[in-house]
Design a protein around this motif. Structure first.
Motif, PDB file in Angstrom:
ATOM      1  N   GLU A   1      -0.984  54.198-120.199  1.00  0.00           N
ATOM      2  CA  GLU A   1      -2.144  53.313-120.059  1.00  0.00           C
ATOM      3  C   GLU A   1      -3.413  53.911-120.679  1.00  0.00           C
ATOM      4  OE1 GLU A   1      -4.327  52.147-116.180  1.00  0.00           O
ATOM      5  OE2 GLU A   1      -2.740  50.642-116.478  1.00  0.00           O
TER       6      GLU A   1
ATOM      7  N   THR B   1     -10.005  46.657-120.899  1.00  0.00           N
ATOM      8  CA  THR B   1     -10.097  45.477-120.032  1.00  0.00           C
ATOM      9  C   THR B   1      -8.870  45.416-119.144  1.00  0.00           C
ATOM     10  OG1 THR B   1      -8.932  44.001-121.549  1.00  0.00           O
ATOM     11  CG2 THR B   1     -11.341  44.151-121.816  1.00  0.00           C
ATOM     12  N   GLU B   2      -9.018  44.728-118.044  1.00  0.00           N
ATOM     13  CA  GLU B   2      -7.868  44.510-117.169  1.00  0.00           C
ATOM     14  C   GLU B   2      -6.821  43.674-117.893  1.00  0.00           C
ATOM     15  OE1 GLU B   2      -5.140  44.787-114.398  1.00  0.00           O
ATOM     16  OE2 GLU B   2      -6.987  45.957-114.417  1.00  0.00           O
TER      17      GLU B   2
ATOM     18  N   ARG C   1      -4.701  45.965-120.018  1.00  0.00           N
ATOM     19  CA  ARG C   1      -3.775  46.730-119.176  1.00  0.00           C
ATOM     20  C   ARG C   1      -2.620  45.845-118.701  1.00  0.00           C
ATOM     21  NH1 ARG C   1      -8.586  49.170-118.089  1.00  0.00           N
ATOM     22  NH2 ARG C   1      -9.214  47.793-116.400  1.00  0.00           N
ATOM     23  N   GLN C   2      -2.950  44.609-118.344  1.00  0.00           N
ATOM     24  CA  GLN C   2      -1.912  43.682-117.893  1.00  0.00           C
ATOM     25  C   GLN C   2      -0.969  43.329-119.034  1.00  0.00           C
ATOM     26  OE1 GLN C   2      -1.558  42.695-114.558  1.00  0.00           O
ATOM     27  NE2 GLN C   2       0.447  42.103-115.356  1.00  0.00           N
TER      28      GLN C   2
END
Length: 158
Positions: free
Chosen positions: A14, A29-30, A33-34
């Motif tokens: 990550e 950003t989330e 990561r998603q």
């Protein structure tokens, strides 16, 4: 000791993925990561991580595709990153050779290596690390494509 393994937990890479994106001026950003999590856990990509001891120092992410002409699986290497302290030590080439080995073991007929035209170090590495057989490079819509075509080994070519 340097090791290369397939990623099973996206958290292993990550931070490297965020650093890779930052190299191309993308902010963490989330959603990113998603995206990484979903690709790996849903089997939509294969990531290999290079570690020094237990520390993740580099990674590649491969996306499976298929060749209608070869009737075989292939891979696109879309993401590759090595932390700055480990660059220019031959480790990127070692990681690419593992990509080629992995692709051949999976029965892939080729690997396409992609990078931005402005990424001179990646372009030089890809040219240096190319596999034998047939090799080509081209510029498409601001992306440099390097492809290595392996011998026809598909059951569909008998």
């Amino acid at each position: 000791m340097i090791t290369i393994n397939q990623v099973t937990d996206p958290q292993e890479i990550e931070l490297l993925f965020e650093a890779y994106r930052a190299f191309y001026d993308q902010v963490p950003t989330e959603a990113a990561r998603q995206f990484l999590h979903d690709r790996i856990t849903q089997g939509e990509s294969v990531a290999l991580v290079m570690k020094d001891g237990g520390m993740s120092i580099g990674f590649v992410q491969l996306y499976p595709v298929f060749s209608s002409l070869q009737c075989q699986k292939a891979f696109i290497l879309n993401d590759m990153y090595m932390t700055a302290a480990y660059r220019n030590k031959g480790l990127g080439e070692q990681l690419l050779q593992e990509v080629f080995r992995f692709a051949k073991a999976q029965g892939a007929c080729y690997v396409t290596l992609e990078t931005m035209p402005t990424n001179a170090p990646a372009k030089a590495l890809y040219k240096k690390s190319r596999d034998d057989s047939r090799y080509d490079a081209a510029l498409y819509k601001d992306v440099v494509i390097f492809s290595t075509l392996y011998k026809k080994t598909s059951k569909y070519h008998e």
